[in-house]
Structure formats: structure tokens, C-alpha cells
Scaffold this active site. Sequence first.
Site, short mmCIF file in Angstrom:
data_model
loop_
_atom_site.label_atom_id
_atom_site.label_comp_id
_atom_site.label_asym_id
_atom_site.label_seq_id
_atom_site.Cartn_x
_atom_site.Cartn_y
_atom_site.Cartn_z
N LYS A 17 5.75 4.21 -3.95
CA LYS A 17 6.95 4.80 -3.37
C LYS A 17 6.84 4.96 -1.85
O LYS A 17 5.75 4.82 -1.29
CB LYS A 17 7.24 6.15 -4.06
CG LYS A 17 7.48 6.02 -5.57
CD LYS A 17 8.79 5.32 -5.89
CE LYS A 17 9.02 4.79 -7.29
NZ LYS A 17 8.62 5.47 -8.46
C1 LIG Z 1 8.90 5.77 -9.97
C2 LIG Z 1 10.10 6.26 -10.71
C3 LIG Z 1 10.02 7.35 -11.59
C4 LIG Z 1 8.74 7.93 -12.10
O1 LIG Z 1 7.90 8.42 -11.17
P1 LIG Z 1 6.45 8.93 -11.66
O2 LIG Z 1 6.00 9.70 -10.46
O3 LIG Z 1 5.67 7.69 -11.91
O4 LIG Z 1 6.63 9.76 -12.86
C5 LIG Z 1 11.19 7.85 -12.14
N1 LIG Z 1 12.38 7.29 -11.88
C6 LIG Z 1 12.49 6.22 -11.06
C7 LIG Z 1 13.86 5.66 -10.82
C8 LIG Z 1 11.35 5.66 -10.47
O5 LIG Z 1 11.47 4.60 -9.69
#
Ligand SMILES: *Cc1c(COP(=O)(O)O)cnc(C)c1O
Length: 368
Positions: free
Chosen positions: A182
Site C-alpha cells: 500500500k
Molecule cells: C489491501 C486491502 C484490504 C486488506 O488490507 P489488510 O491490511 O491486508 O487486511 C482491504 N480492502 C482493500 C480494498 C484492499 O486493497
Amino acid sequence: MKIPYTKPSITNLEVEYACDAAATGWGDKCYEYIHKFEKAFAKYLGVKHCIATSSCTGAMHMGLHALGIGPGDEVILADTNWIATAAPIVHLGAKPVFVDILSNTWCIDPEKVKASINSRTKAVIATHLYGNLCEIEKLKHICSDANINLIEDAAEAIGSSIGTKKAGAMSEFSTFSFHGSKTITTGEGGILATNNSEIYDKAFTLSNHGRSKHQNKQFWPDEVGYKFKMSNVQAAIGLAQLKRIETLILRKRAILEQYKYNLKDLTAVSMNPELSGTINGAWMPTAVFDKSLGIGQKRLLQVFAEQKIDARVFFWPLSSLPMFKENLLNRNSYDIPTRSINLPSFHDIRDDQINQISEIIIKLVANG
Ligand SMILES: *Cc1c(COP(=O)(O)O)cnc(C)c1O
């Protein structure tokens, strides 16, 4: 050498903070970076409360629980989503209801939301896909008319905004992810953000194994809660990333702009839109190839693999997965992934690498 699709930008600042947390952040100071990170994130977003968590999935699980969602309830979300958005609904015993996306933003279609609301519907989750923004005003009206909650999954939308409001500050509560892929990362991690003090109180108690802030007795949970906390060392990395947030977002936006500039003559290839009055945080530059080109997902993956470029598939519709298998008539959710690809966009990608990737697309469109 392979071009990865994502990797974080870690500078001396992150290392310095993480080392400090590892060396000194214990005992009385074991929550110091966590509290600093939560406060700084709330300030950045323009909301009252934040709770740092071990993942975005955990934040969504606690938030939905805090809203009282459980067996017999329905929660509406876009069919185009990561499983993380649906899993907590299932774990709480409620039913995820998958609706189609809009063809231009790839985000949830408000009209389809409206048509899916019934007496069991308790909430709508608006996922700002790849940094693109949901039509939040329309969703707000639909939800307030039906007296249900609007929630944002802003995992992919740090840096995105509509007018003066940031994505993640436009609903009852929102969740963010700090997974390594991210825009800002803590390795693994997430946060729940809200302006609603009641939701905050409930989620805080749940996040603390059911122990309320107002409970004076030690080791006394009043309900069964969760253990989805972020660690102090992770929060230290997050705080350093947050200090660099403007730089990190500017780079993401510049990468998307460069792809768009390079591909501007290809009218049959579209990328993440930025509608007027909005800013796209540009987490994931994505190219969608018009049907007329006849260039499918398989061919795209093959061409990128041959050139040692790590490209990713557009999310599969959740309703097509074996545990849901609903075969819904969500036209865009089933169609767009068949002719799309996510492009590399890590902070330190070089301009000539972006040009190289763009050139592959230009040749592919020219030669089929
Ligand atoms: C990455 C992501 C998540 C989950 O994030 P985690 O920290 O891995 O639980 C949830 N929703 C979306 C749209 C994502 O891209």
C-alpha cells in the site's frame, strides 16, 4: 532484472523510528508510537478518532461488529473487491450482497445499491478501488433515506479526496491498510477511522479484548472482543511514513500521470479516472483495454511476463469465487477483469522503466 509491481519506500527516518521503538518502546512507553501514529493519522484525515490495528481486515471486522452487524443481516458491497472486505461480514454471520460496479470508475454502482436494499440491509461498504473514488454523495443519500450505515474501505485510497474531504472521512467509519503493497506501510497493519464517538467507544472496547475504558477493575472484559492491535515498532514505521505522506502520494500521482501521458494517443486504453473536483491518490495505475482491441487478460499476462514485468490481474468478481459461487449478472465486474491489468507503481520506479512498460502497451495495441 524484474520490475516488481510494488515495494515500499523506506528511508533513514523509518529505520530511525523503528530502532528507537525497538530500543526504548517498552514498559510505560509500549504504546507511545501507537498513540502518536493514531493521533497523526486522525489529524491527517481530519477525523476525531483512530484505532491502529494489525490489518485493515481486522479494522473492518471490529467496525462492523461495533455497528451491531450479525446473523440475518445483509451488507452491500461491490462485487469487484478484495476478499478482505467480504470476509469480516461472513465471519460475523451476516450475508455479503455483491453488486455491480460502474464502467468508468470501477467502483460500486449507487443505482445497484439502491435496488438491493431490503429490510435486512444494515450497511453499505464503499471501496475506493485503486484510488478511484466512489460516488459518495449519491451513496450517502441512498443510505440515509434507507436509514442504514455507509462505510468506506479506503485501503487503496490514501491521498484521494472529493473537494476538501479526504477518502476515509466521508462515512460512519472507514478502514485503511498498511500492508507492504500500500501507499504507506507498517509491514502489516491497518486503522479504523471515525468521527462517531459511539462507534469509536464500542470499537475501542472490542479492540481491547472487550475491556472498556470506563472499567476500573483490572483484567475485566465486559464482552468477548478481539486482539487486532498494531505493535509499537510497526506504529513507529507508520509514523515515519506519515511524515512523508505528501511525497509518497505526489510520486504515486506522478507515476499515473506519466503512464497516462505516454498512452494518451491510445483512445481504446483507459486508465484510472480523476473526475472534476476530485483527487485520485493513484495507488494502483490500471489499464483497461477496449473490447474492440481483442486483447485479453491472458495475453497481457503473457506479454508482461516475457518482459520480466510484474503485472497483476484486476480483481476477480467475489461472487465468482468457489465459496460464494453466485454467478450474478454483474456485467462490469465480470467483464472488466478480462481485459485489464495493474501496472507497476512503486515509489522508486524510474521514469525510463515507466516508459518501457508504456512502450510494451503501445506495441501491443499496434500489433494486436
Ligand atoms: C489491501 C486491502 C484490504 C486488506 O488490507 P489488510 O491490511 O491486508 O487486511 C482491504 N480492502 C482493500 C480494498 C484492499 O486493497
